[in-house]
Design a protein around this motif. Sequence first.
Motif, PDB file in Angstrom:
ATOM      1  N   LEU A 138      22.147  69.564 -68.059  1.00  0.00           N
ATOM      2  CA  LEU A 138      22.264  68.763 -66.786  1.00  0.00           C
ATOM      3  C   LEU A 138      23.665  67.689 -66.969  1.00  0.00           C
ATOM      4  CD1 LEU A 138      19.118  66.720 -65.338  1.00  0.00           C
ATOM      5  CD2 LEU A 138      20.747  68.649 -64.566  1.00  0.00           C
ATOM      6  N   THR A 139      24.295  67.930 -68.338  1.00  0.00           N
ATOM      7  CA  THR A 139      25.614  67.137 -68.531  1.00  0.00           C
ATOM      8  C   THR A 139      26.612  67.647 -67.662  1.00  0.00           C
ATOM      9  OG1 THR A 139      26.323  68.616 -70.107  1.00  0.00           O
ATOM     10  CG2 THR A 139      25.052  66.686 -70.779  1.00  0.00           C
ATOM     11  N   LYS A 140      26.638  68.943 -67.164  1.00  0.00           N
ATOM     12  CA  LYS A 140      27.550  69.747 -66.318  1.00  0.00           C
ATOM     13  C   LYS A 140      27.531  69.099 -64.902  1.00  0.00           C
ATOM     14  CE  LYS A 140      27.749  73.764 -68.699  1.00  0.00           C
ATOM     15  NZ  LYS A 140      27.806  75.327 -68.910  1.00  0.00           N
ATOM     16  N   LEU A 141      26.447  68.217 -64.311  1.00  0.00           N
ATOM     17  CA  LEU A 141      26.395  67.552 -63.135  1.00  0.00           C
ATOM     18  C   LEU A 141      27.552  66.497 -62.881  1.00  0.00           C
ATOM     19  CD1 LEU A 141      22.770  66.185 -62.797  1.00  0.00           C
ATOM     20  CD2 LEU A 141      23.857  68.250 -61.762  1.00  0.00           C
ATOM     21  N   SER A 142      28.357  66.058 -64.086  1.00  0.00           N
ATOM     22  CA  SER A 142      29.351  65.125 -63.943  1.00  0.00           C
ATOM     23  C   SER A 142      30.421  65.681 -63.080  1.00  0.00           C
ATOM     24  CB  SER A 142      29.835  64.885 -65.365  1.00  0.00           C
ATOM     25  OG  SER A 142      30.391  66.082 -65.971  1.00  0.00           O
ATOM     26  N   THR A 143      30.572  67.119 -63.044  1.00  0.00           N
ATOM     27  CA  THR A 143      31.759  67.657 -62.244  1.00  0.00           C
ATOM     28  C   THR A 143      31.670  67.347 -60.780  1.00  0.00           C
ATOM     29  OG1 THR A 143      30.296  69.675 -61.987  1.00  0.00           O
ATOM     30  CG2 THR A 143      31.850  69.876 -63.749  1.00  0.00           C
ATOM     31  N   LEU A 144      30.444  66.739 -60.199  1.00  0.00           N
ATOM     32  CA  LEU A 144      30.322  66.398 -58.995  1.00  0.00           C
ATOM     33  C   LEU A 144      31.202  65.265 -58.704  1.00  0.00           C
ATOM     34  CD1 LEU A 144      26.281  66.525 -58.503  1.00  0.00           C
ATOM     35  CD2 LEU A 144      27.887  68.346 -57.213  1.00  0.00           C
ATOM     36  N   GLU A 145      31.645  64.506 -59.560  1.00  0.00           N
ATOM     37  CA  GLU A 145      32.112  63.307 -59.402  1.00  0.00           C
ATOM     38  C   GLU A 145      33.553  63.704 -58.700  1.00  0.00           C
ATOM     39  OE1 GLU A 145      32.524  59.885 -61.302  1.00  0.00           O
ATOM     40  OE2 GLU A 145      30.831  60.128 -62.793  1.00  0.00           O
ATOM     41  N   ALA A 146      34.195  64.764 -59.140  1.00  0.00           N
ATOM     42  CA  ALA A 146      35.565  65.220 -58.364  1.00  0.00           C
ATOM     43  C   ALA A 146      35.282  65.668 -57.157  1.00  0.00           C
ATOM     44  CB  ALA A 146      36.101  66.433 -59.407  1.00  0.00           C
ATOM     45  N   ARG A 147      34.040  65.981 -56.661  1.00  0.00           N
ATOM     46  CA  ARG A 147      33.923  66.528 -55.417  1.00  0.00           C
ATOM     47  C   ARG A 147      33.480  65.328 -54.373  1.00  0.00           C
ATOM     48  NH1 ARG A 147      33.090  71.997 -55.354  1.00  0.00           N
ATOM     49  NH2 ARG A 147      33.681  71.733 -53.120  1.00  0.00           N
ATOM     50  N   ALA A 148      33.328  64.159 -54.883  1.00  0.00           N
ATOM     51  CA  ALA A 148      32.771  62.908 -53.966  1.00  0.00           C
ATOM     52  C   ALA A 148      33.781  62.697 -52.988  1.00  0.00           C
ATOM     53  CB  ALA A 148      32.541  61.941 -55.004  1.00  0.00           C
ATOM     54  N   THR A 149      35.004  63.147 -53.027  1.00  0.00           N
ATOM     55  CA  THR A 149      36.086  62.814 -51.892  1.00  0.00           C
ATOM     56  C   THR A 149      36.347  63.854 -51.365  1.00  0.00           C
ATOM     57  OG1 THR A 149      37.729  63.184 -53.581  1.00  0.00           O
ATOM     58  CG2 THR A 149      37.189  60.680 -53.231  1.00  0.00           C
ATOM     59  N   ASP A 150      35.764  64.896 -51.239  1.00  0.00           N
ATOM     60  CA  ASP A 150      36.020  66.306 -50.650  1.00  0.00           C
ATOM     61  C   ASP A 150      35.110  66.086 -49.416  1.00  0.00           C
ATOM     62  OD1 ASP A 150      35.883  68.743 -49.599  1.00  0.00           O
ATOM     63  OD2 ASP A 150      36.152  69.603 -51.564  1.00  0.00           O
ATOM     64  N   SER A 151      36.074  66.023 -48.177  1.00  0.00           N
ATOM     65  CA  SER A 151      35.219  65.653 -47.014  1.00  0.00           C
ATOM     66  C   SER A 151      34.208  66.868 -46.493  1.00  0.00           C
ATOM     67  CB  SER A 151      36.303  65.622 -45.904  1.00  0.00           C
ATOM     68  OG  SER A 151      37.186  66.691 -45.833  1.00  0.00           O
ATOM     69  N   ASP A 152      34.634  68.041 -46.563  1.00  0.00           N
ATOM     70  CA  ASP A 152      33.753  69.237 -46.408  1.00  0.00           C
ATOM     71  C   ASP A 152      32.464  69.486 -47.233  1.00  0.00           C
ATOM     72  OD1 ASP A 152      33.398  72.088 -45.245  1.00  0.00           O
ATOM     73  OD2 ASP A 152      33.422  72.497 -47.574  1.00  0.00           O
ATOM     74  N   PHE A 153      32.743  69.161 -48.740  1.00  0.00           N
ATOM     75  CA  PHE A 153      31.588  69.093 -49.533  1.00  0.00           C
ATOM     76  C   PHE A 153      30.700  67.853 -48.998  1.00  0.00           C
ATOM     77  CE2 PHE A 153      29.537  67.992 -53.650  1.00  0.00           C
ATOM     78  CZ  PHE A 153      29.105  69.092 -53.891  1.00  0.00           C
ATOM     79  N   ARG A 154      31.271  66.680 -48.760  1.00  0.00           N
ATOM     80  CA  ARG A 154      30.449  65.515 -48.478  1.00  0.00           C
ATOM     81  C   ARG A 154      29.760  65.830 -47.046  1.00  0.00           C
ATOM     82  NH1 ARG A 154      32.185  60.388 -49.931  1.00  0.00           N
ATOM     83  NH2 ARG A 154      31.997  59.589 -47.838  1.00  0.00           N
ATOM     84  N   GLN A 155      30.086  66.461 -46.203  1.00  0.00           N
ATOM     85  CA  GLN A 155      29.562  66.839 -45.025  1.00  0.00           C
ATOM     86  C   GLN A 155      28.367  67.866 -45.301  1.00  0.00           C
ATOM     87  OE1 GLN A 155      32.203  68.706 -42.124  1.00  0.00           O
ATOM     88  NE2 GLN A 155      30.417  68.963 -40.616  1.00  0.00           N
ATOM     89  N   VAL A 213      23.466  61.308 -58.391  1.00  0.00           N
ATOM     90  CA  VAL A 213      23.404  62.771 -58.789  1.00  0.00           C
ATOM     91  C   VAL A 213      24.354  63.150 -60.114  1.00  0.00           C
ATOM     92  CG1 VAL A 213      23.072  65.080 -58.394  1.00  0.00           C
ATOM     93  CG2 VAL A 213      22.476  63.327 -56.685  1.00  0.00           C
ATOM     94  N   ALA A 214      25.569  62.819 -60.039  1.00  0.00           N
ATOM     95  CA  ALA A 214      26.525  63.318 -61.005  1.00  0.00           C
ATOM     96  C   ALA A 214      26.448  62.551 -62.290  1.00  0.00           C
ATOM     97  CB  ALA A 214      27.848  62.840 -60.451  1.00  0.00           C
ATOM     98  N   ARG A 215      25.749  61.223 -62.478  1.00  0.00           N
ATOM     99  CA  ARG A 215      25.561  60.523 -63.572  1.00  0.00           C
ATOM    100  C   ARG A 215      24.152  60.619 -64.043  1.00  0.00           C
ATOM    101  NH1 ARG A 215      29.182  55.713 -61.021  1.00  0.00           N
ATOM    102  NH2 ARG A 215      30.998  56.806 -61.008  1.00  0.00           N
ATOM    103  N   MET A 216      23.439  61.752 -63.674  1.00  0.00           N
ATOM    104  CA  MET A 216      21.812  61.486 -64.018  1.00  0.00           C
ATOM    105  C   MET A 216      21.498  62.484 -65.285  1.00  0.00           C
ATOM    106  SD  MET A 216      19.937  59.531 -62.444  1.00  0.00           S
ATOM    107  CE  MET A 216      18.160  60.191 -62.495  1.00  0.00           C
ATOM    108  N   ALA A 217      22.606  63.143 -66.008  1.00  0.00           N
ATOM    109  CA  ALA A 217      22.294  63.911 -67.018  1.00  0.00           C
ATOM    110  C   ALA A 217      21.363  63.225 -68.004  1.00  0.00           C
ATOM    111  CB  ALA A 217      23.716  64.208 -67.785  1.00  0.00           C
ATOM    112  N   LYS A 218      21.253  61.967 -68.368  1.00  0.00           N
ATOM    113  CA  LYS A 218      20.440  61.692 -69.531  1.00  0.00           C
ATOM    114  C   LYS A 218      18.999  61.725 -68.968  1.00  0.00           C
ATOM    115  CE  LYS A 218      19.031  57.206 -71.674  1.00  0.00           C
ATOM    116  NZ  LYS A 218      19.408  55.698 -71.737  1.00  0.00           N
TER     117      LYS A 218
END
Length: 374
Positions: free
Chosen positions: A52-69, A342-347
């Motif tokens: 689950l540490t790999k969830l951190s990659t979601l942070e980079a997508r938080a500003t992606d309008s298509d991904f957010r939609q 979600v991105a920060r829930m690895a722990k």
Amino acid sequence: SIFRDFVRIQGEDKFINKTNGVAPRRWMNECNPDMSELITEAVGDRSWVTDLTKLSTLEARATDSDFRQRWWAAKQKNKQRLADYILATTGIQVSADAMFDVQVKRIHEYKRQLMNILAVIYRYHCLKQMTPAQRTKELPRVVIFAGKAAAGYWVAKQVIKLINSVAEVINSDEEIGDILKVVFIPDYSVTAAENIIPASDISQHISTAGTEASGTSNMKFVLNGGIILGTVDGANIEIGEEVGEEQIFFFGCLAHEVADFRHYLRFHQPKPDAALQAAFDMIQANTFGDAHLFQPLIDAVLRGGDVYLLSVDFPSYIEAHKAVEAAYRQHDEWITKSILSVARMAKFSSDRSIQEYAEEVWNIEPAPVSGQSV
């Protein structure tokens, strides 16, 4: 805490604490396939299911309008699935366009489902004071309860009865319509949870401070993109440390304040604030059936010492609900909260928890298993 005296006598070295975790295979990958696909896309493969540490990659997508939609579309699909489940199991029709406000856990006084339903009654009271034009400006909300009570736990059974009686009145009130719905989902189980947890917009974890050892349902809800409304108690604290307190709506007194409040309330009967009194008045006016059935619940707050501090926390609880509504209306900011959480829930993976037990408590070595798939 319950171990305080043991620690004082035997020393801190006698005790060790490990934070619980939840299995991402069931509590994301299996129960939330659409959101899981988005995570796999962000990570690049499915390795996150066991790391689950790999969830951190979601942070980079938080500003992606298509991904957010698409993230929002996945949440809405889950909400519609739950709406269908509610209709099939209870006969109650709810709108997936409303905010889904969820509290599912064992029914117990310290978990304070009573405070939740009293706030629902107060919301209903406020809506009834409004004109039809005013009500149209209110945020539609579906309040969802589920959970089981011990067979002999009379108070818990009375709370369940109150929830269902309130639901019956509110859901049949044509003036209110879809602005407020109340649902108690029966026969809570893993299957029910797999429908409920991915659909929450807000989940409530509102135990009296200092009474919840840890809890894992809050972890499941946040892992599935839900936001917490909760007290500074149990795993809420650690989740706040990981995802950022700005992603959580905290309220209520703190653990070190509880003893003083309880001592005061043993010997005094302060008048409840106007919102709590309005809820009590509606119950005592037989709005939800025979008031005598529910009077012991009121007496426990007003005359029984209010052990779980409903009267103390209720004003800040109502203010927290207002903050939730204001945030939910800010659609883009709400989606950002969801993705970052979600991105920060690895722990909070059970893999991490079990690894720590193995290394620091059980002193065992891992045994690789060949041909394993997830």
